[in-house]
Design an enzyme around this catalytic site. Structure first.
Site, PDB file in Angstrom:
ATOM      1  N   HIS A 123      24.703  82.464  21.633  1.00  0.00           N
ATOM      2  CA  HIS A 123      25.966  82.028  21.377  1.00  0.00           C
ATOM      3  C   HIS A 123      26.983  82.599  21.937  1.00  0.00           C
ATOM      4  O   HIS A 123      28.372  82.600  21.242  1.00  0.00           O
ATOM      5  CB  HIS A 123      25.996  81.848  19.611  1.00  0.00           C
ATOM      6  N   CYS A 154      47.560  82.039  34.683  1.00  0.00           N
ATOM      7  CA  CYS A 154      48.027  80.640  34.624  1.00  0.00           C
ATOM      8  C   CYS A 154      48.652  80.337  33.313  1.00  0.00           C
ATOM      9  O   CYS A 154      49.225  79.005  33.416  1.00  0.00           O
ATOM     10  CB  CYS A 154      47.118  79.647  35.208  1.00  0.00           C
TER      11      CYS A 154
HETATM   12  P1  NAD Z   1      22.913  82.590   8.586  1.00  0.00           P
HETATM   13  O1  NAD Z   1      24.293  83.140   8.164  1.00  0.00           O
HETATM   14  O2  NAD Z   1      22.650  80.951   8.705  1.00  0.00           O
HETATM   15  O3  NAD Z   1      21.728  83.229   8.066  1.00  0.00           O
HETATM   16  C1  NAD Z   1      21.420  84.754   7.856  1.00  0.00           C
HETATM   17  C2  NAD Z   1      20.405  84.828   6.924  1.00  0.00           C
HETATM   18  O4  NAD Z   1      20.168  86.158   6.909  1.00  0.00           O
HETATM   19  C3  NAD Z   1      20.177  84.356   5.585  1.00  0.00           C
HETATM   20  O5  NAD Z   1      18.966  83.612   5.448  1.00  0.00           O
HETATM   21  C4  NAD Z   1      20.318  85.635   4.782  1.00  0.00           C
HETATM   22  O6  NAD Z   1      19.436  85.439   3.634  1.00  0.00           O
HETATM   23  C5  NAD Z   1      19.671  86.596   5.906  1.00  0.00           C
HETATM   24  N1  NAD Z   1      20.180  88.034   5.646  1.00  0.00           N
HETATM   25  C6  NAD Z   1      21.505  88.570   5.192  1.00  0.00           C
HETATM   26  N2  NAD Z   1      21.670  89.683   5.419  1.00  0.00           N
HETATM   27  C7  NAD Z   1      20.342  90.100   5.481  1.00  0.00           C
HETATM   28  C8  NAD Z   1      19.555  91.548   5.329  1.00  0.00           C
HETATM   29  N3  NAD Z   1      20.354  92.598   5.277  1.00  0.00           N
HETATM   30  N4  NAD Z   1      18.302  91.485   5.654  1.00  0.00           N
HETATM   31  C9  NAD Z   1      17.643  90.515   5.907  1.00  0.00           C
HETATM   32  N5  NAD Z   1      18.034  89.278   5.741  1.00  0.00           N
HETATM   33  C10 NAD Z   1      19.353  88.886   5.628  1.00  0.00           C
HETATM   34  O7  NAD Z   1      22.700  83.205  10.325  1.00  0.00           O
HETATM   35  P2  NAD Z   1      22.364  82.430  11.488  1.00  0.00           P
HETATM   36  O8  NAD Z   1      20.912  81.952  11.287  1.00  0.00           O
HETATM   37  O9  NAD Z   1      22.499  83.437  12.412  1.00  0.00           O
HETATM   38  O10 NAD Z   1      23.165  81.363  11.825  1.00  0.00           O
HETATM   39  C11 NAD Z   1      24.725  81.345  11.746  1.00  0.00           C
HETATM   40  C12 NAD Z   1      25.565  81.269  13.063  1.00  0.00           C
HETATM   41  O11 NAD Z   1      26.604  82.005  12.659  1.00  0.00           O
HETATM   42  C13 NAD Z   1      24.927  81.902  14.364  1.00  0.00           C
HETATM   43  O12 NAD Z   1      25.028  80.926  15.310  1.00  0.00           O
HETATM   44  C14 NAD Z   1      25.980  82.974  14.630  1.00  0.00           C
HETATM   45  O13 NAD Z   1      26.102  82.959  15.958  1.00  0.00           O
HETATM   46  C15 NAD Z   1      27.045  83.127  13.884  1.00  0.00           C
HETATM   47  N6  NAD Z   1      27.579  84.319  13.324  1.00  0.00           N
HETATM   48  C16 NAD Z   1      27.355  85.278  13.725  1.00  0.00           C
HETATM   49  C17 NAD Z   1      27.740  86.485  13.251  1.00  0.00           C
HETATM   50  C18 NAD Z   1      27.723  87.654  14.180  1.00  0.00           C
HETATM   51  O14 NAD Z   1      27.767  87.867  15.324  1.00  0.00           O
HETATM   52  N7  NAD Z   1      27.352  89.139  13.510  1.00  0.00           N
HETATM   53  C19 NAD Z   1      28.371  86.713  11.940  1.00  0.00           C
HETATM   54  C20 NAD Z   1      28.245  85.257  11.506  1.00  0.00           C
HETATM   55  C21 NAD Z   1      28.084  84.176  11.978  1.00  0.00           C
END
Ligand code: NAD
Length: 249
Positions: A123, A154
């Site tokens: 992403h 630009c």
């Molecule tokens: P999501 O937010 O949809 O899901 C995160 C999952 O991680 C949840 O199911 C949650 O239960 C679990 N989780 C949270 N903390 C945890 C921990 N400490 N240990 C174990 N599990 C844990 O995330 P996704 O599936 O990556 O989709 C979200 C989109 O948002 C992605 O496309 C991503 O690019 C973007 N995003 C990225 C960031 C980042 O770069 N850090 C932050 C926010 C969103």
């Protein structure tokens, strides 16, 4: 998390030479970056998030886009977050001789900061932004220094090098190939709600690659995973590391 489930996953990692690791926003919550779909995640606070970080909104009003984008991703803080025990564990697997490919949905750069060398940013990244007109790339300091960053060549409003909603995911075919040819796939911290990335574990399991999921909450794809650990990533990874170290003496 039982001793048995930890030992079974440690054994799988030990037996595997090529390890594909798919990570999501939950990987970085222990570094202080909110995810999207946890109870305190950004999605639950604002259901219009997908629109706010879409390519359509950027094209429609790039100036308003930057204001909300900077707020959603706490741009001022980017560069100050540190990798956590989970990122360190994945980098350590490489140190002990595994061929690790990290396929990440994260845009925070923390896997590379922890020392992982093969990271595919599905992403994109928050650390740079490019000019849609001339392609000039601008770094984080420049992005932070301007409320609405314009191209220094630009003067077009530049676009974050993040894959916005509505944009194609680069490297997805390469990611599928890595996952389907690996000896095992480990998924950490993803709700597996975002497409097409959530097809990666489906394709891996269809190709008989054993898969593991470490995630606090259940996902719609839980049934795919032979190994499932519903616990925090940091603590789980620390316990896994101890189990691997004990097994290898
Ligand atoms: P999501 O937010 O949809 O899901 C995160 C999952 O991680 C949840 O199911 C949650 O239960 C679990 N989780 C949270 N903390 C945890 C921990 N400490 N240990 C174990 N599990 C844990 O995330 P996704 O599936 O990556 O989709 C979200 C989109 O948002 C992605 O496309 C991503 O690019 C973007 N995003 C990225 C960031 C980042 O770069 N850090 C932050 C926010 C969103």
């Amino acid at each position: 998390m039982t001793d048995h489930s930890i030992q079974a996953l440690a054994d799988l990692l030990l037996q595997s030479e090529r390890i594909a690791v798919l990570t999501g926003a939950g990987m970085s919550t222990e570094s202080g970056i909110p995810d999207f779909r946890s109870a305190n995640g950004l999605w639950t606070k604002d259901m219009t998030l997908a629109e706010a970080i879409s390519i359509d909104y950027f094209r429609y009003d790039p100036r308003a886009f930057w204001t909300s984008f900077k707020d959603i991703f706490s741009i001022k803080m980017v560069g100050h977050f540190q990798p956590n025990k989970g990122h360190a564990f994945i980098a350590w697997l490489e140190e002990i001789g595994k061929q690790v490919t990290v396929l990440t949905q994260n845009i925070d750069g923390l896997h590379q900061q922890a020392g992982s060398r093969n990271v595919v940013e599905l992403h994109g990244t928050l650390l740079t932004a490019s000019c849609p007109a001339c392609g000039a790339v601008h770094g984080l300091d420049y992005i932070k220094a301007h409320d609405v960053p314009e191209c220094h060549v630009c003067r077009e409003v530049i676009k974050p090098d993040v894959v916005l909603y509505g944009e194609a995911v680069p490297h997805i075919e390469f990611a599928m190939e890595c996952a389907t040819q690996a000896d095992c796939l480990m998924v950490l911290g993803s709700s597996l709600e975002v497409s097409p990335v959530n097809y990666i574990p489906v394709a891996a399991v269809e190709n008989n690659v054993p898969a593991a999921l470490i995630n606090l909450t259940g996902t719609r794809l839980d049934r795919l995973f032979k190994h499932r650990i519903a616990a925090g990533i940091g603590q789980t990874c620390e316990t896994l590391r101890q189990a691997i170290e004990q097994s290898t003496g």
